[in-house]
Write an enzyme that holds these catalytic residues in place. Structure first.
Site, PDB file in Angstrom:
ATOM      1  NE  ARG A  88      -4.224  -1.823   1.912  1.00  0.00           N
ATOM      2  CZ  ARG A  88      -4.325  -2.911   2.673  1.00  0.00           C
ATOM      3  NH1 ARG A  88      -3.441  -3.129   3.629  1.00  0.00           N
ATOM      4  NH2 ARG A  88      -5.307  -3.756   2.483  1.00  0.00           N
ATOM      5  CE  LYS A 118       0.366  12.192 -15.637  1.00  0.00           C
ATOM      6  NZ  LYS A 118       0.090  13.083 -16.803  1.00  0.00           N
ATOM      7  CD  GLU A 172       7.856  16.498 -22.424  1.00  0.00           C
ATOM      8  OE1 GLU A 172       7.404  17.587 -21.996  1.00  0.00           O
ATOM      9  OE2 GLU A 172       7.136  15.520 -22.682  1.00  0.00           O
ATOM     10  CE  LYS A 193       5.483  17.412 -14.849  1.00  0.00           C
ATOM     11  NZ  LYS A 193       6.205  16.200 -15.244  1.00  0.00           N
ATOM     12  CD  GLU A 208      -2.837  15.147 -16.079  1.00  0.00           C
ATOM     13  OE1 GLU A 208      -2.177  15.417 -17.084  1.00  0.00           O
ATOM     14  OE2 GLU A 208      -2.987  13.987 -15.661  1.00  0.00           O
ATOM     15  NE  ARG A 214       0.721  17.097 -13.423  1.00  0.00           N
ATOM     16  CZ  ARG A 214       1.113  16.259 -12.467  1.00  0.00           C
ATOM     17  NH1 ARG A 214       0.572  16.347 -11.266  1.00  0.00           N
ATOM     18  NH2 ARG A 214       2.034  15.359 -12.691  1.00  0.00           N
ATOM     19  CG  ASN A 228      -1.680  17.155 -21.166  1.00  0.00           C
ATOM     20  OD1 ASN A 228      -0.788  16.355 -20.909  1.00  0.00           O
ATOM     21  ND2 ASN A 228      -2.815  17.198 -20.491  1.00  0.00           N
ATOM     22  CG  HIS A 270       1.939  15.756 -24.511  1.00  0.00           C
ATOM     23  ND1 HIS A 270       2.645  16.925 -24.308  1.00  0.00           N
ATOM     24  CD2 HIS A 270       2.709  14.762 -24.001  1.00  0.00           C
ATOM     25  CE1 HIS A 270       3.780  16.644 -23.690  1.00  0.00           C
ATOM     26  NE2 HIS A 270       3.849  15.345 -23.504  1.00  0.00           N
ATOM     27  CG  HIS A 325      -1.514   9.549 -27.817  1.00  0.00           C
ATOM     28  ND1 HIS A 325      -0.716   8.561 -27.283  1.00  0.00           N
ATOM     29  CD2 HIS A 325      -2.723   8.972 -28.024  1.00  0.00           C
ATOM     30  CE1 HIS A 325      -1.402   7.444 -27.157  1.00  0.00           C
ATOM     31  NE2 HIS A 325      -2.630   7.671 -27.610  1.00  0.00           N
ATOM     32  CG  HIS A 330       6.882  11.156 -25.237  1.00  0.00           C
ATOM     33  ND1 HIS A 330       5.516  11.125 -25.409  1.00  0.00           N
ATOM     34  CD2 HIS A 330       7.135  12.254 -24.469  1.00  0.00           C
ATOM     35  CE1 HIS A 330       4.960  12.158 -24.779  1.00  0.00           C
ATOM     36  NE2 HIS A 330       5.923  12.852 -24.205  1.00  0.00           N
TER      37      HIS A 330
END
Length: 359
Positions: A118, A140, A182, A224, A234, A238, A242, A245, A249, A262
């Site tokens: 946990r 994340k 980035e 960041k 998010e 935030r 993106n 992106h 993607h 990426h």
């Protein structure tokens, strides 16, 4: 050092040369002494011994758990294998997991740390430029499913981020360039001065000038971290991270599995979304042109771009942010500033994607 505070959780990002040898001093054992370093095979070959020695000198009883290189390691099966490795290494709730590697290792090790017993503390030790300026900051974590990337995950903030910029010396040229995407994104949405600096130093950065790369990594971590602090789960601003992106993607999907890095796909996505901002009257043509020129100088936008356009368009149309023919996405009206376009027309976004292929 860049301090980060997310709710009640606070941690520091350390950026310097030689930090691998200081890892044990930066995060010494307190309540427990058992730890695991999770790393991919290639990175472990370069840096695992230094990390293990530093941790052992500080009093850690540490095990090295390796996974194969590449995105294919981000699976529940690999996570289960790592859980077993943690049990064999006697890790308990007082133990720490260290993630040594790029974004794949950070995502996978962070997911294991978030879910084993946990939740355990974990330390990010990113070794790629992309991970140093983006993936290691923000909490994340995720693994992939056969139907898509990052579909199982959790927000789990690290206890420490230790960035040794000297690891960039062994990074392949293509991976270094991909990480630059980035950095351009952060500059485009948040820092005009940094964008201008990138325009002045692009070739020296690709030549791995450590005197330039170290402060550049630190500045990107600041950007960041500021966004993560304001929106840790998010839910709002935030979304600015993106930028590029949404189309990026779709480019990744249309290019075929792992054909593009990426950062390479992100670069094409920024070009498309910058052109969309011009088409919507949100920015002047020069804003898009500056972004495109800089990305080209940094070795990105290697063309012509070859895509399965039908597959890419399908991915775009099924984007989870799309509602009733529109999509919520960040755009750049001027360098260093973003706006959230609540309902960007999907048909215009599709046109921007098509233009990447047709010119």
């Amino acid at each position: 050092m860049v301090p980060v505070r997310v709710g009640q959780h606070a941690y520091d990002i350390h950026v310097s040369a030689g930090l691998l040898d200081e890892l044990g001093k930066l995060w010494p054992p307190t309540a427990g002494k058992h730890a695991a370093v999770i790393s991919a095979a290639t990175v472990a070959g370069f840096y695992a011994d230094r990390c293990l020695s530093s941790l052992q000198e500080a009093g850690w009883q540490v095990a090295l758990l390796q996974v194969p290189d590449g995105e294919a390691s981000k699976t529940l099966a690999q996570a289960e294998r790592l859980y077993e490795g943690c049990l064999e290494a006697a890790l308990d709730r007082s133990s720490t997991i260290f993630a040594l590697g790029g974004g794949v290792v950070g995502d996978l090790a962070g997911f294991v740390a978030a879910t084993y017993m946990r939740g355990l503390p974990f330390v990010q030790v990113p070794t790629t430029l992309l991970a140093q300026v983006d993936a290691s900051v923000g909490g994340k974590t995720a693994v992939d499913l056969p139907r898509g990337k990052n579909l199982v995950g959790a927000f789990h903030q690290p206890s420490l981020v230790a960035i040794d910029v000297e690891t960039l010396q062994t990074l392949p040229d293509r991976e270094l360039r991909a990480g630059m995407a980035e950095i351009v994104k952060h500059a485009a949405i948040a820092d005009e001065v940094m964008f201008e600096w990138l325009e002045q130093t692009a070739e020296r950065l690709l030549g791995r000038d450590m005197g330039l790369l170290s402060p550049l990594v630190a500045r990107n971590c600041q950007i960041k971290a500021a966004v993560v602090e304001a929106d840790p789960l998010e839910k709002g601003m935030r979304a600015c991270l993106n930028y590029g992106h949404t189309v990026g993607h779709a480019v990744e999907v249309g290019a075929g599995e792992w054909d593009l890095r990426h950062g390479e796909a992100l670069a094409w996505g920024m070009v498309a979304e910058a052109r969309l901002a011009v088409r919507l009257g949100l920015s002047a043509p020069e804003v898009a042109q500056r972004q495109e020129r800089l990305l080209q100088r940094l070795g990105l936008l290697q063309g012509p771009l070859s895509l399965d356009l039908a597959r890419a368009k399908q991915s775009l149309l099924y984007d989870k942010k799309a509602v009733d023919g529109a999509v919520r996405l960040p755009l750049v009206p001027e360098i260093g500033r973003f706006v959230i376009q609540e309902r960007a027309p999907m048909d215009e976004l599709v046109k921007a994607l098509e233009e990447l292929v047709t010119g």
